[in-house]
Design a protein around this motif. Structure first.
Motif, mmCIF file in Angstrom:
data_model
loop_
_atom_site.group_PDB
_atom_site.id
_atom_site.type_symbol
_atom_site.label_atom_id
_atom_site.label_comp_id
_atom_site.label_asym_id
_atom_site.label_seq_id
_atom_site.Cartn_x
_atom_site.Cartn_y
_atom_site.Cartn_z
ATOM 1 N N LEU A 196 45.391 1.402 62.131
ATOM 2 C CA LEU A 196 45.666 0.296 63.050
ATOM 3 C C LEU A 196 44.651 0.255 64.184
ATOM 4 C CD1 LEU A 196 49.533 0.667 63.138
ATOM 5 C CD2 LEU A 196 48.293 -1.360 62.335
ATOM 6 N N LEU A 309 47.869 -4.353 55.914
ATOM 7 C CA LEU A 309 48.697 -3.543 56.813
ATOM 8 C C LEU A 309 50.077 -4.170 57.029
ATOM 9 C CD1 LEU A 309 46.099 -2.390 59.503
ATOM 10 C CD2 LEU A 309 47.069 -1.088 57.622
ATOM 11 N N LEU A 310 50.114 -5.525 57.028
ATOM 12 C CA LEU A 310 51.423 -6.187 57.149
ATOM 13 C C LEU A 310 52.317 -5.798 55.975
ATOM 14 C CD1 LEU A 310 50.382 -9.806 58.246
ATOM 15 C CD2 LEU A 310 51.638 -8.143 59.629
ATOM 16 N N HIS A 313 53.428 -1.995 56.114
ATOM 17 C CA HIS A 313 54.469 -1.670 57.090
ATOM 18 C C HIS A 313 55.677 -2.591 56.989
ATOM 19 C CE1 HIS A 313 52.137 1.360 59.280
ATOM 20 N NE2 HIS A 313 51.078 0.576 59.130
ATOM 21 N N LEU A 321 52.724 -5.348 64.076
ATOM 22 C CA LEU A 321 51.751 -4.271 63.850
ATOM 23 C C LEU A 321 51.373 -3.582 65.165
ATOM 24 C CD1 LEU A 321 49.324 -5.780 61.174
ATOM 25 C CD2 LEU A 321 51.050 -4.006 60.851
ATOM 26 N N GLN A 325 51.869 0.308 66.164
ATOM 27 C CA GLN A 325 50.768 1.118 66.687
ATOM 28 C C GLN A 325 51.165 1.823 67.991
ATOM 29 O OE1 GLN A 325 47.098 -1.064 67.210
ATOM 30 N NE2 GLN A 325 46.065 0.629 68.229
#
Length: 550
Positions: A196, A309-310, A313, A321, A325
């Motif tokens: 991230l 990343l979406l 997670h 996000l 982080q």
């Protein structure tokens, strides 16, 4: 000092009141007359538990009240700490209702059973027939040695330190466990955080990039449409803006002919200005849009990294996000802070442990210093009470640190000077234990300064000279303490400052326990009966008189 004891509706007692002497008080009477019942009643005001089985009349409540006179500083502190009235007299009352509900009072103020027990420890030491079993208990032996070693205040300070040390160590263990658990996920959390952080998303960036991709992907179409709008507004053969301006001129020429035309002209003037501004703005937008394949590729790559990343997670927005982080950052910081906190807690724990060790060493030195003299004094007293070959010794061994320090007490006994010592609870008989307990308490009482010492048939299993010596020891104790004892021994009864006789009486067809203070002649008669039976001889009466005068 116990000045007066009042008992009502307890066991086979209807009601009786006894006033005690401040020296040696002896209670005698035939077996079953109710002597130990008196002690049972007194134990209620000292905080012992009771039930409705003690009620003589189940329809009435049981009341036991003790009136004490004391100048004990510890009692004064207790009363102040518990916000209880203090005066010359201390009145302790216990009531047991027919329902079984028990209530305690100190100077007419309701108190808990625990408070009664706490106060009783400051007022009296009640030794009953089976309390000799305490001699074998580590806790009792520890208390005896510490009392004689004057360890009271330092032991209390040590126990406070030790409790703080235990609490601190518990907190340290919890921190270490927390760190251990954190370390299990540390590497993975660091990896997630680095992903991230490397992407370095700005607020709402993915949403803005999505909008930019749509524009860059359709740049030529958008420019064409915007150019057409600008052309129509101001560049065609008949621009909309020019036509509106022409219409404005026509209306302005008619304003003098009708009052409603002027406002319409003003509105049309605003429309003309707005259209001109719209045309310029659309033209600026059109000029700002460029077909940029490099930028489109860059934005697509960044969006792909963001969407990855979406999905990873299981969230949907840039804000999600960034929140993840931040949480990861806090978890990683916690591991670092936990290490610092552990180091600080380790230092605190070590410092407390060192203080405990130093205090424990002070306590231990005092215990070891008095162990031999204490054993010698008890051995000498045992010789007086008919145990000339008995030897006592105190063995102190090192143990893991606990609430009493690093010492383990073991009072050992040799009945025949054989040199073979064993733990006192294993080798001493019941009669021997009674005498040992009396000798020990006679020494400890001088240190603890208990105002009242109560012995319930501690003279079991002795007679003759041994009983006489027990009586002498009790009389010596009574110089500085009030002593109450129930006894069957005439040698002990003869040493009394006040002699009470317990007997059964019949009242309205019911048997009740009664008690009376004997005068001198009654005492002689009673002691003679204890010596020779129901009808004592003149010799027995003379012996009784001599025993009283000795």
């Amino acid at each position: 000092m116990l000045q007066q004891l009042f008992i009502q509706n307890y066991a086979i007692i209807d009601e009786l009141s006894i006033r005690f002497d401040d020296k040696l008080n002896v209670i005698t009477g035939e077996t079953g007359a109710g002597k130990s019942i008196l002690m049972g009643a007194f134990s209620l005001v000292l905080g012992d538990r009771a039930d409705t089985g003690v009620l003589r009349d189940p329809a009435k409540k049981c009341v036991v009240e003790a009136v004490c006179v004391t100048s004990n500083k510890a009692v004064e502190i207790f009363l102040q700490a518990n916000e209880l009235d203090a005066g010359e007299e201390l009145v302790i009352r216990r009531e047991i209702a027919a329902s079984g509900k028990s209530r305690g009072f100190i100077n007419d103020t309701p108190v808990t059973l625990l408070q009664l027990k706490q106060l009783s420890r400051l007022l009296a030491d009640l030794h009953q027939q089976f309390d000799t079993l305490e001699l074998a208990e580590q806790h009792f032996q520890q208390q005896v040695v510490d009392a004689l070693a004057d360890n009271g205040k330092d032991l209390q300070q040590y126990q406070q330190l030790f409790a703080a040390y235990q609490q601190c160590k518990k907190q340290l263990d919890a921190l270490r466990f927390q760190q251990q658990e954190s370390n299990k996920t540390l590497d993975y959390n660091q990896f997630l955080f680095d992903e991230l952080q490397q992407l370095a998303l700005a607020e709402n960036e993915l949403e803005l990039l999505d909008t930019e991709i749509k524009l860059l992907s359709n740049a030529e179409t958008v420019k064409q449409q915007l150019a057409a709008v600008v052309y129509t507004l101001k560049e065609s053969e008949a621009p909309v803006a020019a036509q509106v301006k022409q219409l404005l001129h026509q209306l302005n020429a008619l304003c003098t002919f009708h009052p409603a035309i002027q406002p319409l002209a003003e509105r049309l003037q605003s429309v003309h200005i707005e259209l001109a501004d719209i045309a310029d703005t659309v033209d600026d937008i059109n000029n700002g849009i460029q077909h940029n394949p490099e930028r489109l590729q860059l934005v697509n790559d960044r969006m792909a990294a963001g969407y990855k990343l979406l999905k990873k997670h299981s969230v949907t927005t840039t804000a999600d996000l960034l929140k993840i982080q931040q949480q990861l950052q806090l978890q990683l910081d916690a591991v670092v802070n936990n290490a610092a906190e552990i180091a600080a807690k380790e230092a605190e724990t070590a410092a407390l442990l060192l203080q405990c060790e130093q205090m424990a060493d002070v306590l231990s030195k005092r215990r070891n210093k008095i162990a031999a003299p204490f054993a010698e004094k008890v051995t000498a007293l045992l010789a007086r009470v008919g145990m000339p070959n008995a030897v006592l010794k105190v063995v102190i061994t090192t143990a893991p640190m606990g609430m009493y320090g690093t010492d383990l007490m073991d009072i050992q006994f040799d009945a025949n000077k054989s040199g073979r010592f064993a733990p006192i609870g294993k080798v001493a008989s019941g009669g021997e234990l009674s005498r040992i307990m009396l000798c020990i308490k006679s020494l400890v009482a001088q240190k603890l300064q208990l105002p009242v010492l109560i012995f319930d048939e501690i003279d079991t299993g002795i007679s003759g000279e041994a009983a006489r010596q027990v009586g002498i020891i009790m009389k010596e104790l009574a110089h500085n303490h009030q002593v109450l004892t129930i006894t069957h021994q005439p040698q002990i009864a003869a040493k009394a400052a006040a002699h009470y006789f317990v007997y059964k009486a019949e009242n309205a067809g019911r048997i009740t326990t009664a008690i009376r203070l004997l005068n001198t002649s009654e005492r002689v008669e009673t002691i003679a009966q204890m010596l020779a039976g129901e009808n004592p001889t003149p010799i027995a009466i003379n012996n009784a008189r001599e025993m009283m005068e000795a």
